[in-house]
Enzyme design. Structure first.
Site, PDB file in Angstrom:
ATOM      1  CG  ASN A 108      -1.586   1.128   1.488  1.00  0.00           C
ATOM      2  OD1 ASN A 108      -1.760   2.112   0.588  1.00  0.00           O
ATOM      3  ND2 ASN A 108      -2.319   1.528   2.717  1.00  0.00           N
ATOM      4  CE  LYS A 135      -0.035   3.472   4.787  1.00  0.00           C
ATOM      5  NZ  LYS A 135      -0.187   3.569   6.312  1.00  0.00           N
ATOM      6  CG  HIS A 146      -5.979   2.180   5.056  1.00  0.00           C
ATOM      7  ND1 HIS A 146      -5.494   3.022   5.851  1.00  0.00           N
ATOM      8  CD2 HIS A 146      -5.022   1.290   4.915  1.00  0.00           C
ATOM      9  CE1 HIS A 146      -4.314   2.830   6.314  1.00  0.00           C
ATOM     10  NE2 HIS A 146      -3.760   1.736   5.753  1.00  0.00           N
ATOM     11  CD  GLU A 171      -3.192   5.744   6.720  1.00  0.00           C
ATOM     12  OE1 GLU A 171      -2.918   5.609   5.200  1.00  0.00           O
ATOM     13  OE2 GLU A 171      -2.201   5.225   7.283  1.00  0.00           O
ATOM     14  CD  GLU A 181      -3.803  -2.377   7.224  1.00  0.00           C
ATOM     15  OE1 GLU A 181      -2.443  -2.796   6.735  1.00  0.00           O
ATOM     16  OE2 GLU A 181      -4.237  -1.349   6.969  1.00  0.00           O
ATOM     17  N   GLY A 198       2.148   2.135  10.738  1.00  0.00           N
ATOM     18  CA  GLY A 198       3.103   3.249  10.728  1.00  0.00           C
ATOM     19  C   GLY A 198       3.940   3.902  11.944  1.00  0.00           C
ATOM     20  CB  SER A 242       4.728  -1.734  12.269  1.00  0.00           C
ATOM     21  OG  SER A 242       4.556  -0.427  12.386  1.00  0.00           O
TER      22      SER A 242
HETATM   23  P1  PGA Z   1       2.589   0.278   7.675  1.00  0.00           P
HETATM   24  O1  PGA Z   1       1.242   0.421   7.098  1.00  0.00           O
HETATM   25  O2  PGA Z   1       3.060  -1.228   7.052  1.00  0.00           O
HETATM   26  O3  PGA Z   1       3.381   1.478   7.134  1.00  0.00           O
HETATM   27  O4  PGA Z   1       2.362   0.097   9.013  1.00  0.00           O
HETATM   28  C1  PGA Z   1       0.295  -0.632   6.880  1.00  0.00           C
HETATM   29  C2  PGA Z   1      -1.048   0.024   6.182  1.00  0.00           C
HETATM   30  O5  PGA Z   1      -1.520   1.051   6.455  1.00  0.00           O
HETATM   31  O6  PGA Z   1      -1.678  -0.565   5.333  1.00  0.00           O
END
Ligand code: PGA
Length: 246
Positions: free
Chosen positions: A9, A11, A95, A97, A166, A172, A210
């Site tokens: 992803n 982003k 997601h 976010e 998630e 993140g 992460s």
């Molecule tokens: P990350 O993000 O691996 O940077 O923690 C995962 C995601 O948001 O899909």
């Protein structure tokens, strides 16, 4: 037997030149071991670039969201049929976010999953609790509420989904759920899916938050974890390939 799937992803990251390098490195480096699939979900403007760079390879590509609507006066939105025209196999929906920053509620996420399926695009439905929800003991309630909205909306097509767990507190942050914490939620999700539809017992369940090469193996080795949804680490070809090979 279920295979393994690792999805990047990106982003809101990328640029034409760096994408070329990253996609080229992925194409050159991915050996497509049996039973393993790799995909990248890129920003909309780069779908054509992913299509050009990855067509004919074993790597799939997708979008990071789609509109719940099919067509019409929805300025700034992109439909599932549009991303399908660029060869997308996947679209991430719901997601955290999107839920937190853009107000996507369970019903909208479910409608997006339905819209993706209608266009022949596999939705990767994200669920996950915040730290406050986990600490309040509400993890199960939250992820099942999020999943149930999608189960109710997609009906017979449940087996066609991919679901990603998630935990919001792990995205993140460098703080990964332990394999035991992740497996517990994955088992819960699988039980719910197979109760709703026997055919959905083998839905691929990804863990995200992460994930790095260093922790991928212990996570992906859990019985109900079928791979990962990878944010930051998907922007570096070596690291992403190492995760996918774990
Ligand atoms: P990350 O993000 O691996 O940077 O923690 C995962 C995601 O948001 O899909």
């Amino acid at each position: 037997m279920r295979g393994k799937l690792v999805v990047g992803n990106w982003k809101m990251n990328g640029g034409l030149r760096q994408n070329d390098a990253l996609l080229g490195d992925l194409r050159a480096g991915w050996t497509a071991p049996p039973g393993r699939q790799l995909a990248v979900c890129v920003p909309y403007p780069y779908l054509w670039q992913a299509q050009a760079a990855l067509s004919g390879s074993a790597i799939a590509w997708g979008a990071q969201s789609v509109s719940e609507h099919a067509v019409g006066a929805f300025t700034g939105e992109v439909s599932a049929a549009m991303v399908a025209e660029f060869g997308c196999r996947y679209a991430i929906v719901g997601h955290s976010e999107r839920r937190a920053l853009f107000g996507e509620a369970d019903a909208a996420v479910a409608a997006k999953a339905v819209a993706a399926l209608a266009a022949g695009v596999t939705p990767i439905v994200c669920v996950g609790e915040t730290l406050g929800e986990r600490e309040a003991g509400a993890t199960e309630t939250v992820v099942l509420r999020q999943l149930d909205a999608v189960i109710a909306a997609v009906g017979q097509q449940l087996a066609a989904l991919v679901v990603a767990y998630e935990p919001v507190w792990a995205i993140g942050t460098g703080r990964t759920a332990s394999p035991e914490q992740a497996q517990d939620v994955h088992r819960l999700l699988r039980t719910r899916l197979s109760a709703a539809d026997k055919g959905a017992a083998d839905v691929l369940l990804l863990y995200g938050g992460s994930v790095k090469a260093a922790n991928a193996k212990s996570l992906f080795g859990c019985p109900d974890i079928d791979g990962g949804l990878i944010g930051g680490a998907s922007l570096k070809a070596d690291e992403f390939l190492a995760i996918a090979g774990a």
